[in-house]
Design a protein around this motif. Structure first.
Motif, PDB file in Angstrom:
ATOM      1  N   LEU A   1       0.818  -1.203   0.000  1.00 55.17           N
ATOM      2  CA  LEU A   1       0.000   0.000   0.000  1.00 55.17           C
ATOM      3  C   LEU A   1       0.856   1.258   0.000  1.00 55.17           C
ATOM      4  O   LEU A   1       0.582   2.213  -0.738  1.00 55.17           O
ATOM      5  CB  LEU A   1      -0.950  -0.023   1.202  1.00 55.17           C
ATOM      6  CG  LEU A   1      -1.944  -1.179   1.223  1.00 55.17           C
ATOM      7  CD1 LEU A   1      -2.729  -1.190   2.524  1.00 55.17           C
ATOM      8  CD2 LEU A   1      -2.870  -1.133   0.032  1.00 55.17           C
ATOM      9  N   VAL A   2       1.913   1.263   0.789  1.00 59.99           N
ATOM     10  CA  VAL A   2       2.814   2.421   0.827  1.00 59.99           C
ATOM     11  C   VAL A   2       3.509   2.591  -0.528  1.00 59.99           C
ATOM     12  O   VAL A   2       3.659   3.715  -1.016  1.00 59.99           O
ATOM     13  CB  VAL A   2       3.830   2.300   1.982  1.00 59.99           C
ATOM     14  CG1 VAL A   2       4.919   3.367   1.878  1.00 59.99           C
ATOM     15  CG2 VAL A   2       3.125   2.399   3.326  1.00 59.99           C
ATOM     16  N   GLU A   3       3.902   1.502  -1.166  1.00 57.84           N
ATOM     17  CA  GLU A   3       4.530   1.583  -2.496  1.00 57.84           C
ATOM     18  C   GLU A   3       3.582   2.227  -3.514  1.00 57.84           C
ATOM     19  O   GLU A   3       4.011   3.045  -4.326  1.00 57.84           O
ATOM     20  CB  GLU A   3       4.941   0.195  -2.981  1.00 57.84           C
ATOM     21  CG  GLU A   3       6.162  -0.352  -2.299  1.00 57.84           C
ATOM     22  CD  GLU A   3       6.454  -1.803  -2.691  1.00 57.84           C
ATOM     23  OE1 GLU A   3       5.874  -2.292  -3.676  1.00 57.84           O
ATOM     24  OE2 GLU A   3       7.265  -2.428  -1.996  1.00 57.84           O
ATOM     25  N   ILE A   4       2.321   1.859  -3.476  1.00 58.91           N
ATOM     26  CA  ILE A   4       1.340   2.438  -4.391  1.00 58.91           C
ATOM     27  C   ILE A   4       1.215   3.943  -4.142  1.00 58.91           C
ATOM     28  O   ILE A   4       1.238   4.742  -5.074  1.00 58.91           O
ATOM     29  CB  ILE A   4      -0.026   1.731  -4.250  1.00 58.91           C
ATOM     30  CG1 ILE A   4       0.057   0.322  -4.826  1.00 58.91           C
ATOM     31  CG2 ILE A   4      -1.138   2.536  -4.927  1.00 58.91           C
ATOM     32  CD1 ILE A   4      -1.150  -0.548  -4.532  1.00 58.91           C
ATOM     33  N   VAL A   5       1.107   4.324  -2.886  1.00 60.36           N
ATOM     34  CA  VAL A   5       0.976   5.747  -2.538  1.00 60.36           C
ATOM     35  C   VAL A   5       2.215   6.518  -2.978  1.00 60.36           C
ATOM     36  O   VAL A   5       2.123   7.571  -3.605  1.00 60.36           O
ATOM     37  CB  VAL A   5       0.711   5.909  -1.026  1.00 60.36           C
ATOM     38  CG1 VAL A   5       0.854   7.360  -0.599  1.00 60.36           C
ATOM     39  CG2 VAL A   5      -0.672   5.369  -0.673  1.00 60.36           C
ATOM     40  N   GLN A   6       3.402   5.986  -2.668  1.00 59.75           N
ATOM     41  CA  GLN A   6       4.627   6.706  -3.005  1.00 59.75           C
ATOM     42  C   GLN A   6       4.873   6.758  -4.510  1.00 59.75           C
ATOM     43  O   GLN A   6       5.453   7.720  -5.003  1.00 59.75           O
ATOM     44  CB  GLN A   6       5.810   6.091  -2.268  1.00 59.75           C
ATOM     45  CG  GLN A   6       5.738   6.389  -0.782  1.00 59.75           C
ATOM     46  CD  GLN A   6       6.876   5.799   0.021  1.00 59.75           C
ATOM     47  OE1 GLN A   6       7.552   4.867  -0.412  1.00 59.75           O
ATOM     48  NE2 GLN A   6       7.072   6.325   1.214  1.00 59.75           N
ATOM     49  N   ALA A   7       4.412   5.770  -5.247  1.00 53.37           N
ATOM     50  CA  ALA A   7       4.562   5.797  -6.704  1.00 53.37           C
ATOM     51  C   ALA A   7       3.791   6.962  -7.321  1.00 53.37           C
ATOM     52  O   ALA A   7       4.200   7.509  -8.339  1.00 53.37           O
ATOM     53  CB  ALA A   7       4.091   4.479  -7.304  1.00 53.37           C
ATOM     54  N   LEU A   8       2.700   7.349  -6.681  1.00 54.87           N
ATOM     55  CA  LEU A   8       1.856   8.414  -7.225  1.00 54.87           C
ATOM     56  C   LEU A   8       2.041   9.766  -6.549  1.00 54.87           C
ATOM     57  O   LEU A   8       1.701  10.792  -7.135  1.00 54.87           O
ATOM     58  CB  LEU A   8       0.388   7.994  -7.141  1.00 54.87           C
ATOM     59  CG  LEU A   8       0.061   6.835  -8.067  1.00 54.87           C
ATOM     60  CD1 LEU A   8      -1.201   6.129  -7.654  1.00 54.87           C
ATOM     61  CD2 LEU A   8      -0.056   7.341  -9.489  1.00 54.87           C
ATOM     62  N   MET A   9       2.587   9.760  -5.332  1.00 56.93           N
ATOM     63  CA  MET A   9       2.702  11.024  -4.593  1.00 56.93           C
ATOM     64  C   MET A   9       4.143  11.394  -4.250  1.00 56.93           C
ATOM     65  O   MET A   9       4.371  12.423  -3.654  1.00 56.93           O
ATOM     66  CB  MET A   9       1.870  10.950  -3.311  1.00 56.93           C
ATOM     67  CG  MET A   9       0.387  10.821  -3.549  1.00 56.93           C
ATOM     68  SD  MET A   9      -0.564  10.844  -2.011  1.00 56.93           S
ATOM     69  CE  MET A   9      -0.454  12.578  -1.559  1.00 56.93           C
TER      70      MET A   9
END
Length: 90
Positions: free
Chosen positions: A31-39
């Motif tokens: 979940l953190v990887e998904i967030v950091q990929a976009l933000m």
């Protein structure tokens, strides 16, 4: 966690299916990887649970992504939701 328009709701039953019952912590890296990929790499997430419904089918993990103190935009949330769907969590 107060209700926020910048909140992703992930059914706990889907997390249980993918990571095993009660292993929500195992999903955190994904979940953190998904967030950091976009933000961006400095983005963070607040996690909470919504278990108010008597039926566990409706229990949810609430994910609130932020970067530089600002919540995710609607476009970022939509892109995150699409990634969650792609991996079976949406």
């Amino acid at each position: 966690m107060p209700v926020s328009p910048a909140l992703l709701k992930i059914p706990l039953r889907l997390l249980d299916d993918r990571y095993g019952p009660g292993n929500v912590d195992e999903a955190e890296d994904t979940l953190v990887e998904i967030v950091q990929a976009l933000m961006g790499a400095q983005a963070t997430c607040s996690f909470d649970f919504d278990m108010r419904h008597a039926n566990p089918w409706f229990h949810q993990l609430l994910l609130e992504p932020r970067a530089a103190g600002k919540p995710a935009t609607p476009e970022q949330l939509q892109a995150m939701a699409a990634r969650l769907v792609a991996i079976g969590l949406g």
